[in-house]
Every structure is written in C-alpha cells, then in structure tokens.
Design a protein around this motif. Sequence first.
Motif, short mmCIF file in Angstrom:
data_model
loop_
_atom_site.label_atom_id
_atom_site.label_comp_id
_atom_site.label_asym_id
_atom_site.label_seq_id
_atom_site.Cartn_x
_atom_site.Cartn_y
_atom_site.Cartn_z
N UNK A 1 18.59 -14.40 11.71
CA UNK A 1 19.98 -14.70 12.10
C UNK A 1 20.50 -15.94 11.38
N UNK A 2 19.66 -16.96 11.27
CA UNK A 2 20.06 -18.19 10.57
C UNK A 2 20.35 -17.89 9.10
N UNK A 3 19.51 -17.02 8.52
CA UNK A 3 19.70 -16.70 7.11
C UNK A 3 21.00 -15.92 6.91
N UNK A 4 21.30 -15.02 7.86
CA UNK A 4 22.54 -14.24 7.77
C UNK A 4 23.75 -15.16 7.88
N UNK A 5 23.72 -16.11 8.82
CA UNK A 5 24.83 -17.06 8.98
C UNK A 5 24.98 -17.94 7.73
N UNK A 6 23.83 -18.36 7.20
CA UNK A 6 23.86 -19.23 6.03
C UNK A 6 24.50 -18.52 4.85
N UNK A 7 24.22 -17.20 4.71
CA UNK A 7 24.83 -16.44 3.62
C UNK A 7 26.34 -16.35 3.77
N UNK A 8 26.85 -16.53 4.98
CA UNK A 8 28.29 -16.52 5.23
C UNK A 8 28.88 -17.93 5.30
N UNK A 9 28.11 -18.91 4.76
CA UNK A 9 28.53 -20.33 4.77
C UNK A 9 28.75 -20.87 6.18
N UNK A 10 27.96 -20.37 7.12
CA UNK A 10 28.01 -20.88 8.49
C UNK A 10 26.72 -21.65 8.74
N UNK A 11 26.89 -22.91 9.18
CA UNK A 11 25.72 -23.77 9.40
C UNK A 11 25.38 -23.74 10.89
N UNK A 12 24.16 -23.39 11.19
CA UNK A 12 23.71 -23.38 12.58
C UNK A 12 23.28 -24.78 12.98
N UNK A 13 23.86 -25.30 14.06
CA UNK A 13 23.54 -26.65 14.53
C UNK A 13 22.81 -26.53 15.87
N UNK A 14 21.58 -27.00 15.92
CA UNK A 14 20.80 -26.95 17.16
C UNK A 14 21.03 -28.25 17.93
N UNK A 15 21.79 -28.16 19.02
CA UNK A 15 22.07 -29.37 19.82
C UNK A 15 21.34 -29.32 21.16
N UNK A 16 20.37 -28.45 21.25
CA UNK A 16 19.67 -28.32 22.54
C UNK A 16 18.86 -29.57 22.87
#
Length: 734
Positions: free
Chosen positions: A2-17
């Motif tokens: 999922x992270x790789x898919x988002x990254x390919x769409x220039x979306x950065x996943x931010x883990x704030x947990x």
Amino acid sequence: SQKKLLSNKNIIAVDISNCKDVKGNHKKGLELFINYLENQRNRHKNLEWPLNSVLGMMMLSKNENTTLLITEWAHCRGKYPNWIILPQEQREKLWMFTEKHTHNESVFQHLQPFEELDYIYELNWRLEKCLFPIWNNMAPHFQTILDRYNFFPNEILEEKEINAHTYTDQTVDWKKYTRQWIELSLSMLRFYREENFEDEWTKTYTAIFSIRHHLSYDQLAHFYYEQILNAIFKFQHEDAKRLLNEWPQNNSSLFWEAKRAMLLAEFGQLKEAASLLEFVLIEIRKRLNLSPIEDDYLWVSQEAYVMFQLKMVQQNIQLGNWTDGDETKEKQEDFNERWNDLVRYKCDPWGENKYFDIILSQPYSPNDGISIKNDFQIGRKTRSFKFGGSPQDFLTAYTFLRYLDELAIPLSLSSVNIGNKAISGALKRIITASPSWGIAILNRYRDSSSVEVVFDRQQLIDLPTSTVNKYVREYLDQFQALLPQRASDPIARAFTDKVPAIFSRLCTKCSEELRVEILKFYVRLFQQQTVLNDLDILFKHLIDSSSENTIKLAAELLFDAPILEPDSHLAIATFIEPFDLLIGHQFQGKLKIKQDSIKNVFKKATDATTIKKNAIKRLFFLYKIEQLSQRQIKKLFDIIWQHRDKNGFPKDSNYYYSAFLRWPHPSDIDVEAMYKQYIVSNTFNIQGLRTEKGIGISGGEDRYASELLYSSKTVNNPEGIKWSLEELQNLLKK
C-alpha cells in the motif's frame, strides 16, 4: 504494498501513531497533522521583519508618544531574527520607520531619566542595523545623556547627576541600563574614531578601559576591535599588532573570532586567518545542526558571511577555494549549493556586494539635501540632512563603509568580492563630509586609483595649506616606518605603494619647505632604486610646482644619483631620467656639484654601455647652465660626436639635427652643409612616398617638418639657417 502504491502516486504516508498523546486516537492524530500544516503558514514570517510602524512615521512632540515609541522599538528589536547583516530590503524598511527621528532634536527636551537611555539605545540600535553612523547632529545629545550617569562609582570616581551608589529608586533595572550604557559608549567610541575626534575618543576610551573587567566577552571583543581599528585609522601599525596579540581568547561569540581572523589577514597572517575561519565555520555548522531554523537566522547568517570571508582569504593565499584538481571543483560545487540554500534566508553577501556596486558606480553629484558645515574648530565638519528625505546613494556610501567594518574586510587584500567601483564611489560621496574616514579608507585600500578620488583638483582647492602640510608630514613619517614591512604586510604595502601618487598631488599645494622634504624623499628612493608606481609623475609635478631654489637643489642632489639604463624595466616603469625634466631650467649662480662627481659622469659617458645616453644628458645639462669649463665642453662634444649615424650627425643623441647647428662640433665637420644635405635628401612623412610595406603610424609627428621649423632663421630663431630663394623653391616642390 500500500505504501508503495501511494508513493507511486506522489502521496507520502505519515505515521503519527507514535506522536505524543495520539496513542491510536484518530481525531487527535488528524488535529495534530492539521495544526502542523497551519503552523507552516507562519513559518519564516520573520523574513519580512520589521512590521509596519505607525509611530515610526510620526514626529514626536509629547512624552506619552515617546514612551509608546520606545516600547514599540523594543518590541521590534525583540523580534529581530538575528541576521549578522540586515538585508538591504529590510534596511530600507527599517530606515523608513526611523529616519524622521534622526532629525528630531526637540525630543531630548522632555525625556525623563533612564527613559532617555532607552530612547538613544533603541535609536542607536536601529541606526547600526541600517549600517548608518550616528549623525553629527545627534552625537552631542547621545554624549550628554551618557555623561549624566555613573554606573561604576568604584572605577569612575567622577560624580554625575545619577550615581549608582546614591540613587534611591529601587525600581530601576540597573543591570539593563548598565549594559545599555556600555554598548552606547562603545558606539560613541566608534563614532569618534570614524570622525577623528581625538579628544572625545580618548576620553571615552579611558572611561571604558577603567571598567574593562565589567565588560561581557562580546563587549570586550568589541572594545579591542575598536582600539585596533583606531590604530589602523591613525596608521599606528605597531600598536594595532600589539592589541591584536593582546585580544583575549575567551568565550566571545564566534563571529568576533571571524573578525579577529580578518584582522590577522590584513596584517599578512593569511594562513592563520584561514585556519581560524575554517574552525569558526565548523563550529557554526555544529550549532546550526543543534538549532532548527525557525525564525532565528543567527547561525545561517554567520555561516554565509564566514564562508564569504574564508573565500576572500583563501584567494589571497593562492590556494584556490579548497585543494587541487577535481576535489577543488567538487568542493566549489558544494559551496555553491550551500550558498543557494542560505539565500532563502536572505543571507546573501554576494547579493549585497552587487547592490553596492550598482548604486555606488553611478555618477555622483552632490545633492542639496546634504548640508556640510565647517565647525569653528579647524578640521571639523558637521553633516546633516534636510527634513523630508536624503539622497539614497549618499546614504549607501555610509552603509557600504559600515558594511566593510561589520565584516572586518581587509581592504589591503586583493578580492573579486569587493569592487573598485564601489570603494571609489563611496569615497566620492563621503570625502567632503567625513574627510578623516575617507583618508583612512584610502590609506588601507590596495588600489592607487582611489588617490584620484580623495585628492582630486577640487579637494585640493578646498583644503587649506596647513591641512595639506599636516598630511605631508604624516605620510613622510608613516612611509619610513612601514617601508621595511612592505614585503610581508599587505596593509603596509597598500599604503607605501600609494604614497608617491599622493605626494604627486599634495606637492602642488604644500609649503615650499615640505616640497623640499618630498624632494629628499624622492631622491632617497631614486638612490635606493626602490620600485614604486607613480614616481615619475611625482617628480614631474614636483618640478612643475617648485621654486627655482628647490629645482636647483633637485639638480644638486640627483646629479650623483645612479644613472639608469634608458630601456631598463626600472627606468621605464618607475624612474625617468631626472635631467630630462631639469634641462630647461636656468639658475642664478653655480650648482654645488663636486668636480669628482663630474669626472665620474664623464667616465660613464665614455662607457660602451647603454647608460652612456643618460650620462651625456647630465653633462649636457651642466653645459646648458654654463657650468662646464671650455676643456670640459670640448670633451663633452667630442664624446657626443664620437659615433655618428647615416646622416653624419651624432648617433642616439635624442636631439634634432637642427640643434647641432648652434652647438660646438669638430672643426673638420661643416654642420650647416651636412644639415642642408639632409634636408635635400629627405622629405615629409607622406604615405604614398614610402618604400616600406605596410602603413606607418607616426601619431602626427613628422621629424622632417620639425627639423625645417626649428632650423629656419626667424625673429625667434636668429641663429637658424637662412635659405636661399633657389633652396626654398626646391623645398616647395617637395
């Protein structure tokens, strides 16, 4: 995945947990994230410092307005993002909110105790950030206020209106006002140094020196810096070096260490300076790594300007920017990349230099908005500006000189970073208002063209002879002191290289007594064959402006001077043969020249070397002033006629053939017949008659035409040749 898919769409996943207080709470996580984004909108808002000021644009008349203004100024200072040099755009903005208050002297009539310290402290702080000096109209008010207070009764025994050990108001913040008093006193010390107010400087220095153990590390560094610059301004080099060695290596700020390094460079300790600057740069970057850049630009600003200083020093020790080969290029690319990063925070020394070059290289005409008044005390001038504005480029000149001071730029070093046009432009603008400051810059600056700016024709007309005499004496003394250090000390070299050019101008206005001293100065250099620029110009101006007695002394002193080869580098680049200029002068009475000296020159005139030509010139000078015996005259012209050219006249004589019609010559030579043969056999310099290939460039000179003019008998030339009618007709046909 999922992270790789988002990254390919220039979306950065931010883990704030794992952020504080989130612990799986989605609402708090989103609030934290949105608040973070909101805060970024205000980040770096200090890049627009200072904010608009209503009170700053108003003239003050009432006490309550003054209190509000001081509060506003203090608040503005508290928000200052700590640039080492306030960027030019911000300087203009700050000056716009400050300018009116530099004209308002009436405000001092109603300031209360301690409030007056707050007022001048805040005003002075703003002037310094604008890179302006204290204006002369404000300086007396500043000093009057400082003189009312004694914060150090144990060291300063003089009783003042307000003394720390007798004042009863317990609400006074003594620590704050003590710091203000010290910093204002240091600013006044700087002002007195810039304007060469010696008595006031000494008084202020004595007061600060007596309390030196109360100074903070930075204040003590500032005190030493001012003392060193004062010694440099007065060209007391040994004192300046001593103070530089005494400068305590304490915990003062890193940028004071950078300034100390630049002073080391000015006195020739370039490698030590580079080493210290490299250390300072490393320490600044360590601090920067520990302090995130928010709204405080202290470390990025220091980094930018120390990089600028280091580059200048490294250029002068001919090491390039870093090392040899590819590594140099790589390091330079890293530097350029870092410079581009620092520009984001308006830390741009190179942009500042371009700004000064553009403004100060423009033609300058004095503006009526500036008023320069000669004070009663000789040598003092007061500058002020008419209400309603002041010429921007004039103010830029003062800004530029303060900029050089703030960075401790060693003007005696070569540098592509500080342009000649900027220095010359600044000198043109301030030399009439702050002559001492201008001359101090001239003395340190490496480029001799600045002499034309400081001592141009108009300046010399305006200067009284007494002031010119004072300058001459000082330059004579300092030259002798600094000449031995010329090879190793850049500032000594910059000074001594310009002295001949300075004397070439001052000699036209100084007293005859000092012209004699300048002559002796020139003779010493000639005898020692000291290579300096503009010595030939100095001698020309000296002869043109001197009395007959001084010119006579010049001939006496220089007759025994070394005879140079005419085509040697020394003769072409530095010294002309002095008797080329003296030949046209007549004197009453005989010159005091020993017969042994004349015999020595005769000997050199018979040598087969190239100095023969100049030796003959000296003997010919004695012939012209009728100081050779008949035997010596015959010997001289025998030497002159010893070698002859294709036309039969003396070879390499430097004289027209027509001159020999009047001078002694061997009895077996018919000079007039030989001369007429030359005239008949030659013609004018006409391109169409030339047999050589190519085009000759004569510069307008025609030897043949000149020979005709100088040889023909006229009212003004009764010894010339009288041409017959037939000869004239033949000449006309040519």
